[in-house]
Design a protein around this motif. Structure first.
Motif, mmCIF file in Angstrom:
data_model
loop_
_atom_site.group_PDB
_atom_site.id
_atom_site.type_symbol
_atom_site.label_atom_id
_atom_site.label_comp_id
_atom_site.label_asym_id
_atom_site.label_seq_id
_atom_site.Cartn_x
_atom_site.Cartn_y
_atom_site.Cartn_z
ATOM 1 N N ASN A 109 0.831 -1.292 0.239
ATOM 2 C CA ASN A 109 0.212 0.112 0.519
ATOM 3 C C ASN A 109 1.187 1.045 -0.060
ATOM 4 N N GLN A 110 2.199 1.591 0.509
ATOM 5 C CA GLN A 110 3.223 2.342 1.190
ATOM 6 C C GLN A 110 3.494 2.523 -0.451
ATOM 7 N N VAL A 111 3.708 1.979 -1.166
ATOM 8 C CA VAL A 111 4.071 2.214 -2.474
ATOM 9 C C VAL A 111 4.060 2.496 -2.876
ATOM 10 N N ASP A 112 2.053 1.873 -3.002
ATOM 11 C CA ASP A 112 1.404 2.630 -4.029
ATOM 12 C C ASP A 112 1.122 4.057 -4.189
ATOM 13 N N VAL A 113 0.813 3.974 -2.627
ATOM 14 C CA VAL A 113 0.737 5.912 -2.181
ATOM 15 C C VAL A 113 1.712 6.336 -3.037
ATOM 16 N N ARG A 114 2.827 6.542 -2.730
ATOM 17 C CA ARG A 114 4.337 6.962 -2.772
ATOM 18 C C ARG A 114 4.196 7.282 -4.468
ATOM 19 N N ALA A 117 1.654 9.880 -5.936
ATOM 20 C CA ALA A 117 1.576 11.112 -4.642
ATOM 21 C C ALA A 117 3.126 12.011 -6.636
ATOM 22 N N ALA A 118 4.093 10.797 -6.426
ATOM 23 C CA ALA A 118 4.850 11.590 -7.535
ATOM 24 C C ALA A 118 4.485 11.189 -9.003
ATOM 25 N N ARG A 119 2.965 10.894 -9.090
ATOM 26 C CA ARG A 119 1.746 11.045 -10.295
ATOM 27 C C ARG A 119 1.413 12.686 -10.264
ATOM 28 N N ILE A 120 0.872 12.819 -9.398
ATOM 29 C CA ILE A 120 0.417 13.945 -9.294
ATOM 30 C C ILE A 120 1.196 15.192 -8.832
ATOM 31 N N ALA A 122 3.921 15.391 -10.437
ATOM 32 C CA ALA A 122 4.456 15.323 -12.135
ATOM 33 C C ALA A 122 3.091 15.927 -12.989
ATOM 34 N N LYS A 123 2.236 15.829 -12.485
ATOM 35 C CA LYS A 123 1.178 16.044 -12.862
ATOM 36 C C LYS A 123 0.493 17.875 -13.142
ATOM 37 N N HIS A 124 0.667 17.998 -12.035
ATOM 38 C CA HIS A 124 0.640 19.752 -11.445
ATOM 39 C C HIS A 124 2.329 20.592 -12.034
ATOM 40 N N GLU A 125 3.405 19.827 -11.681
ATOM 41 C CA GLU A 125 4.443 20.654 -12.583
ATOM 42 C C GLU A 125 4.909 20.789 -13.926
ATOM 43 N N LYS A 126 3.553 20.309 -15.059
ATOM 44 C CA LYS A 126 3.521 19.706 -15.878
ATOM 45 C C LYS A 126 2.401 20.267 -16.531
ATOM 46 N N GLU A 127 1.275 20.732 -15.659
ATOM 47 C CA GLU A 127 0.701 21.952 -15.963
ATOM 48 C C GLU A 127 0.775 23.050 -15.419
#
Length: 139
Positions: A109-114, A117-120, A122-127
């Motif tokens: 679960n912790q791996v999935d959460v991290r 979080a990294a995907r989000i 990256a998305k915000h940085e791209k936007e």
């Protein structure tokens, strides 16, 4: 001219100081538990920890945030796994060695959460980069 006020030292409750030191308050010496800790005292404890503090950090018992970090899971994961008490380093190592199913699940679960979080992030940085590029073109 106004008279200079004497500077007072900032103090904190023992629970706050224990949290900042990463120790389990109930395992600390009585004088630490019952007193107040100044900012200067906290800094001194962090810079040159006394024997009792070194021992607590090394062998525990440890508070939940430290236990969770040592196991590589969240504090909520500890609760879901049934760990509600402070544990010693030896007890934490025993859980790691046993590697129960609940711990495996919580680590996954912790791996999935991290990852999420990294995907989000990256998305915000791209936007943000796209918005900045658009604004610079409009000028």
């Amino acid at each position: 001219m106004t008279p200079l006020k004497q500077k007072t030292s900032q103090t904190m409750k023992p629970a706050t100081a224990a949290k900042k030191l990463g120790i389990y308050l109930a395992a600390a010496p009585t004088d630490f538990q019952e007193g107040v800790v100044s900012r200067e005292e906290l800094n001194a404890l962090q810079a040159e920890p006394p024997q009792w503090l070194q021992e607590l950090r090394r062998n525990g018992p440890h508070p939940r945030p430290v236990i969770a970090a040592k196991l590589g899971i969240s504090i909520s994961g500890l609760a879901r796994g049934g760990v509600t008490e402070a544990l010693t380093t030896e007890q934490i190592e025993a859980i790691k060695a046993e590697n129960p199913l609940w711990l495996q699940h919580e680590r996954a679960n912790q791996v999935d959460v991290r990852k999420e979080a990294a995907r989000i992030k990256a998305k915000h940085e791209k936007e943000a980069a796209e918005k900045a590029a658009k604004e610079s073109r409009e000028r």
